[in-house]
Structures are given as C-alpha cells and as structure tokens.
Design a protein around this motif. Structure first.
Motif, mmCIF file in Angstrom:
data_model
loop_
_atom_site.group_PDB
_atom_site.id
_atom_site.type_symbol
_atom_site.label_atom_id
_atom_site.label_comp_id
_atom_site.label_asym_id
_atom_site.label_seq_id
_atom_site.Cartn_x
_atom_site.Cartn_y
_atom_site.Cartn_z
ATOM 1 N N UNK A 83 0.812 -1.199 0.000
ATOM 2 C CA UNK A 83 0.000 0.000 0.000
ATOM 3 C C UNK A 83 0.848 1.252 0.000
ATOM 4 N N UNK A 84 0.200 2.395 0.151
ATOM 5 C CA UNK A 84 0.949 3.624 0.393
ATOM 6 C C UNK A 84 1.565 3.514 1.777
ATOM 7 N N UNK A 85 2.770 4.039 1.954
ATOM 8 C CA UNK A 85 3.484 3.883 3.222
ATOM 9 C C UNK A 85 3.821 5.260 3.803
ATOM 10 N N UNK A 86 3.493 5.432 5.068
ATOM 11 C CA UNK A 86 3.867 6.627 5.826
ATOM 12 C C UNK A 86 4.778 6.209 6.970
ATOM 13 N N UNK A 87 5.838 6.956 7.199
ATOM 14 C CA UNK A 87 6.740 6.717 8.325
ATOM 15 C C UNK A 87 6.586 7.869 9.306
ATOM 16 N N UNK A 88 6.490 7.539 10.584
ATOM 17 C CA UNK A 88 6.267 8.540 11.617
ATOM 18 C C UNK A 88 7.082 8.181 12.850
ATOM 19 N N UNK A 89 7.412 9.179 13.633
ATOM 20 C CA UNK A 89 8.079 8.959 14.913
ATOM 21 C C UNK A 89 7.182 8.144 15.838
ATOM 22 N N UNK A 90 7.772 7.172 16.541
ATOM 23 C CA UNK A 90 6.958 6.266 17.353
ATOM 24 C C UNK A 90 6.266 6.978 18.518
ATOM 25 N N UNK A 91 6.933 7.943 19.146
ATOM 26 C CA UNK A 91 6.297 8.657 20.254
ATOM 27 C C UNK A 91 5.121 9.497 19.766
ATOM 28 N N UNK A 92 5.227 10.050 18.563
ATOM 29 C CA UNK A 92 4.101 10.783 18.000
ATOM 30 C C UNK A 92 2.901 9.868 17.799
ATOM 31 N N UNK A 93 3.156 8.647 17.339
ATOM 32 C CA UNK A 93 2.059 7.694 17.150
ATOM 33 C C UNK A 93 1.463 7.289 18.489
ATOM 34 N N UNK A 94 2.302 7.099 19.495
ATOM 35 C CA UNK A 94 1.780 6.787 20.831
ATOM 36 C C UNK A 94 0.895 7.926 21.328
ATOM 37 N N UNK A 95 1.289 9.174 21.027
ATOM 38 C CA UNK A 95 0.479 10.324 21.429
ATOM 39 C C UNK A 95 -0.877 10.309 20.736
ATOM 40 N N UNK A 96 -0.903 9.932 19.456
ATOM 41 C CA UNK A 96 -2.172 9.854 18.736
ATOM 42 C C UNK A 96 -3.067 8.767 19.320
ATOM 43 N N UNK A 97 -2.464 7.645 19.709
ATOM 44 C CA UNK A 97 -3.246 6.577 20.328
ATOM 45 C C UNK A 97 -3.834 7.038 21.653
ATOM 46 N N UNK A 98 -3.043 7.720 22.450
ATOM 47 C CA UNK A 98 -3.539 8.234 23.722
ATOM 48 C C UNK A 98 -4.627 9.279 23.500
ATOM 49 N N UNK A 99 -4.456 10.107 22.474
ATOM 50 C CA UNK A 99 -5.449 11.134 22.187
ATOM 51 C C UNK A 99 -6.781 10.511 21.790
#
Length: 410
Positions: free
Chosen positions: A187-203
C-alpha cells in the motif's frame, strides 16, 4: 459544455463524494436521509453519489429486515454501509528490538496482529525492512487478506521523522531505525516517529488539548500535543529528549542521558547490584540477566536496593515533567510503552517531588493503559485519520484491481 464548466462539475462531484465517504467511514449502516442530514446534500445528490460509490467498491447497499413484508407503505429507505472488502490498513511498530504489526479494517477493528523479536544491529537496514515485510505478510494472511487489500501502512520508528518520512542524516542510529520502509511495504506507506504515534493513540483513547506522551523503554521520546495539535518541528525533532544527553553527560554523571526508564532500571541494577551494601533479592539473578521487570517486581516486594532505583527514576521523571510543563504548559504527562503497567511506583515518587509553588498547576502524571501496543495502535489511528481526511486519495480494492470504477463518481 466548456472546459471550465466540466472542471467545476468534476470538482463538485469529488467534494460531494469525499463528504459522503467521510460520513460512511464513521457510520455502521446509514440511510440516504441520514447522509443528507450529515452532509447537507440533496436527496438526489446523495443517491447518485452512493450509487457511484457502490459501483466503485466503497459501499454496498443493504436490505432492512424491518421492511420485510411491507406493502403499500411507500418505498423503503435505501440503506448503505462501507464495504468490508474495500481495503485494510496496517500499523507497524518498528522498534529497535521488536516488530509489532496490526492489520485493521477501515473502522479500526483488529483483524490480525503479530510480534517478533529482532536484533536491528545484526539485521541492518535491509534486514529490518525484509523482516517487517515478512511479518506484515504473515499478519495479512492471518486476517484473510493479502498485499492488494492494503490501502495504507503506517510505520513508527524510534527516530525523528520529517514531513517526507525521512530522518536527519547525522545520526547513524536514526538511519538504521528508519530503514527505507516506504519502498518495501504494501500500500501507500507513511513513516512517523513512534512517540508521536503513541500520542495519537492516547489522544484517541482520552482526548486532551495539552499532553505529553513519554515513550519510555530503551530510549526516551515524547509525543507532544499542544493546543490540540501534534508538534513536529522543522525536521520532526520536536519531542526528542536530546537535552538529557547534554545535561547528563556534561553536568551530572551516571544519569543515563536519553535512555528510557526501563533501560535505566536495568542498567543501574546491573551496575550496582554487587556493590550495594545491604541485602537484595536481585543478587539471585545473574547480573547480565537482570531486567527492568525484575527491578520493578523486587521494589513491589520491598527490596531496598530496587526501591532506591525506583526513587532515582522518580526524581528523573519529576525533573522532566517540570521542564515540559514550564515550556509547554501541558496538563497531563502519560508514560507509555511496555513498562507502563509496572511504572506506578516511579510515578508516585515523581508526583511527590513536583513543586507546589510554581505559580501554575503542574500536570498529572499517569501511566498509559495501552501498554506495549501504544505505537502500533497509534499507527492504525494515524492511517484511519489520513484516509478519513483524504478519502479521494485512496482507491478501494476493486478499483485498485483494475476495475473501471472511479473513486469520485457522479
């Protein structure tokens, strides 16, 4: 029809299609009337767009059992839902020593999940990419899917990541972690900082306008949401805790720099277990095998050496919390990652050390309830946010397989 009119009509169709797709992605089953109320479109437009989205493979029309046997009561309402076969998203937590992948449908429902231990320094960049691709393939198979079903894969890496998915070139470790995933995953692939993703999950789990999510295992990283927006910085470095390396290496000895709480618990225990003057149960474990979990367990059981380590960790967390609160005026600090389930004694110590005369309310310090899955859950959340915000940028499986349908139907 001149070119300007045709272009305007096509743009209007795309806008209407996107509006209805956003609504469909948030609903289970809906009627044309419900779609009209949510989007402001006319009935004729809604029905036309829905027919086009059915043809394109995004939606399917479903019957209503309550209409069964109805006669002379008018035409039953047409009902639609998102087609499950339209596609899936993949989240990948590409950590230094562990890969975790999760396949979810377009509503975020988990379809498959796998984890695998790795040694990134042995595998290298190519090996990390190959291991990730293989793990995703097996997880898709578990879910009854294949690579053609994937609309978007979001990868979390322990490195700063800019808007183009790249990490600054000065750090060898960052280049190893950000291993060229955009070229080798489905698929299309996006790379992101892991702590930013954890923040999105918490949000998504507990919305908050001003919160710092500290991902703390092997290394410290922070996902920062301020005034409701995720902070990134020029090169994606917002939330990198590099100031700890400067302070600890030059001003305070043996404090660990940007090492995470889990890594420090293990390191300090191994370094001091035999030099400690009192009794400690950690001596029953081979020095090289002492883990952070062993330290937390011993502390819960009252081991004095382990409790000293917990105290040092709490002091460290209190300093970091005060720094973040002073700079960003946040209301909550969330400790995320695999150690979050055992971190409460450290949090208690940190809370007790926060100053009470700072002039501003200091943030609450809490443990994440998402555990080791915070990053991969955040990756799936990020994928769904992207698809909901830009649905016309993605094609359902039928269209991607070569069907003649269009994602922006009439």
């Amino acid at each position: 029809m001149d070119g300007t009119t045709a272009s305007s009509t096509q743009l209007l169709r795309q806008i209407n299609s996107e509006a209805l797709l956003r609504f469909a992605l948030q609903e289970q089953v809906f009627t044309a009337g419900e779609a009209m109320a949510a989007t402001g479109l006319t009935r004729a437009t809604v029905l036309g767009v829905c027919d086009g989205l059915v043809h394109a493979g995004w939606l399917e029309e479903v019957g209503d059992e309550s209409d069964a046997g109805r006669s002379n009561k008018g035409r039953p309402a047409r009902r639609y839902r998102l087609r499950e076969a339209a596609g899936v998203v993949v989240g990948l937590d590409a950590g230094e020593s562990r890969l975790t992948t999760l396949v979810a449908d377009l509503r975020g429902r988990e379809l498959g999940k796998r984890c695998q231990r790795i040694d990134s320094h042995v595998l290298g960049r190519a090996g990390r990419l190959a291991a990730a691709a293989e793990l995703i393939g097996r997880t898709l198979e578990d879910a009854g899917c294949d690579a053609g079903d994937v609309m978007l894969t979001v990868v979390g890496v322990p490195a700063p990541v800019d808007a183009a998915g790249m990490s600054p070139g000065g750090g060898e470790f960052w280049q190893l972690m950000n291993s060229g995933f955009t070229a080798g995953l489905p698929g299309e692939v996006m790379v992101e900082n892991d702590a930013n993703l954890a923040a999105l999950a918490e949000q998504a789990h507990e919305p908050s306008a001003n919160v710092a999510t500290l991902l703390s295992g092997e290394r410290f990283g922070a996902g920062l949401i301020v005034d409701g927006r995720l902070l990134r910085g020029r090169q994606g470095g917002a939330g990198e805790m590099r100031f700890l390396d400067v302070f600890d290496n030059k001003l305070v000895s043996d404090e660990g720099g940007s090492d995470g709480l889990g890594a420090l618990a293990r390191t300090w225990a191994r370094a001091g277990v035999h030099a400690y003057g009192g009794a400690t149960s950690l001596r029953q474990i081979s020095e090289g095998d002492i883990s952070a979990e062993d330290v937390f367990r011993a502390a819960r059981e009252g081991d004095p050496f382990a409790r000293d380590i917990i105290g040092r960790l709490g002091e460290r967390l209190a300093r970091i919390t005060v720094a973040l609160a002073s700079l960003l005026d946040i209301e909550r600090v969330v400790i995320a990652g695999g150690i979050s389930g055992a971190i409460e004694p450290v949090l208690e110590r940190a809370r007790g050390l926060l100053p009470t005369d700072s002039g501003l309310p200091l943030p609450r310090i809490v443990a994440s309830t998402l555990g080791a899955e915070a990053v991969v859950q955040g990756a799936v959340e990020s994928a769904l946010i992207r698809i909901k915000s830009e649905p016309a940028g993605f094609l359902p499986r039928a269209a991607r397989a070569g069907a003649s349908a269009s994602p922006t139907p009439a």
